[in-house]
Design a protein around this motif. Structure first.
Motif, short mmCIF file in Angstrom:
data_model
loop_
_atom_site.label_atom_id
_atom_site.label_comp_id
_atom_site.label_asym_id
_atom_site.label_seq_id
_atom_site.Cartn_x
_atom_site.Cartn_y
_atom_site.Cartn_z
N ARG A 199 -95.07 42.50 -32.67
CA ARG A 199 -94.89 43.61 -31.73
C ARG A 199 -95.96 43.65 -30.65
O ARG A 199 -95.94 44.51 -29.78
N GLY A 200 -96.89 42.73 -30.74
CA GLY A 200 -97.95 42.70 -29.74
C GLY A 200 -98.93 43.85 -29.88
O GLY A 200 -99.51 44.31 -28.89
N GLU A 201 -99.11 44.31 -31.10
CA GLU A 201 -100.02 45.43 -31.37
C GLU A 201 -101.12 44.97 -32.31
O GLU A 201 -100.97 43.98 -33.02
N SER A 202 -102.20 45.75 -32.35
CA SER A 202 -103.20 45.51 -33.39
C SER A 202 -102.61 46.00 -34.70
O SER A 202 -101.65 46.78 -34.72
N THR A 203 -103.16 45.53 -35.79
CA THR A 203 -102.67 45.98 -37.09
C THR A 203 -102.85 47.49 -37.22
O THR A 203 -101.95 48.19 -37.71
N ASN A 204 -103.98 48.01 -36.75
CA ASN A 204 -104.21 49.46 -36.81
C ASN A 204 -103.15 50.23 -36.03
O ASN A 204 -102.60 51.22 -36.51
N GLU A 205 -102.85 49.78 -34.81
CA GLU A 205 -101.85 50.45 -33.98
C GLU A 205 -100.48 50.44 -34.66
O GLU A 205 -99.77 51.44 -34.68
N SER A 206 -100.13 49.30 -35.21
CA SER A 206 -98.83 49.15 -35.85
C SER A 206 -98.71 50.03 -37.09
O SER A 206 -97.73 50.76 -37.26
N VAL A 207 -99.71 49.96 -37.96
CA VAL A 207 -99.69 50.77 -39.18
C VAL A 207 -99.70 52.25 -38.85
O VAL A 207 -98.91 53.03 -39.40
N LEU A 208 -100.56 52.66 -37.93
CA LEU A 208 -100.64 54.07 -37.56
C LEU A 208 -99.33 54.55 -36.94
O LEU A 208 -98.82 55.62 -37.27
N GLY A 209 -98.76 53.76 -36.04
CA GLY A 209 -97.50 54.14 -35.41
C GLY A 209 -96.38 54.31 -36.42
O GLY A 209 -95.63 55.29 -36.38
N ASN A 210 -96.26 53.37 -37.35
CA ASN A 210 -95.22 53.46 -38.37
C ASN A 210 -95.47 54.61 -39.34
O ASN A 210 -94.54 55.32 -39.71
N ALA A 211 -96.71 54.78 -39.74
CA ALA A 211 -97.03 55.85 -40.69
C ALA A 211 -96.82 57.22 -40.05
O ALA A 211 -96.23 58.12 -40.65
N ALA A 212 -97.29 57.38 -38.80
CA ALA A 212 -97.14 58.67 -38.12
C ALA A 212 -95.66 58.97 -37.85
O ALA A 212 -95.21 60.10 -38.01
N GLY A 213 -94.90 57.95 -37.46
CA GLY A 213 -93.47 58.14 -37.23
C GLY A 213 -92.74 58.53 -38.50
O GLY A 213 -91.89 59.42 -38.50
#
Length: 89
Positions: free
Chosen positions: A27-41
């Motif tokens: 997705r072209g994201e950092s692991t933190n961005e990806s995990v946070l985005g999915n968890a928050a969503g």
């Protein structure tokens, strides 16, 4: 966007770590961005699906009044409820 100041630490299996890192990379994201985005969503979805709501006193009174009134017959609703489903035909 608000400044991120709160840490969150989780433990992962090596397989989970690999999956999360690979998904973030795709997705072209950092692991933190990806995990946070999915968890928050997912958390937002969970909160949206709660079957409770908050109402002011006057709004709650309106709900209580509506629920205490007698039910009126609705011929279309009766027909719908006694007919077979399209899945049963």
């Amino acid at each position: 966007m608000a400044t991120k100041t709160e840490p969150l630490s989780i433990r992962l299996t090596p397989e989970q770590d690999t999956v999360l890192r690979r998904a973030a990379e795709l997705r072209g994201e950092s692991t933190n961005e990806s995990v946070l985005g999915n968890a928050a969503g997912g958390a937002q979805s969970d909160l949206t699906n709660l079957r409770s709501f908050i109402a002011a006193d006057n709004e709650w009174q309106y709900v209580e009044t509506a629920l205490s009134e007698p039910v009126t017959s609705n011929a279309a609703m009766v027909k719908l409820l006694i007919s077979s489903s399209v899945l049963e035909r």
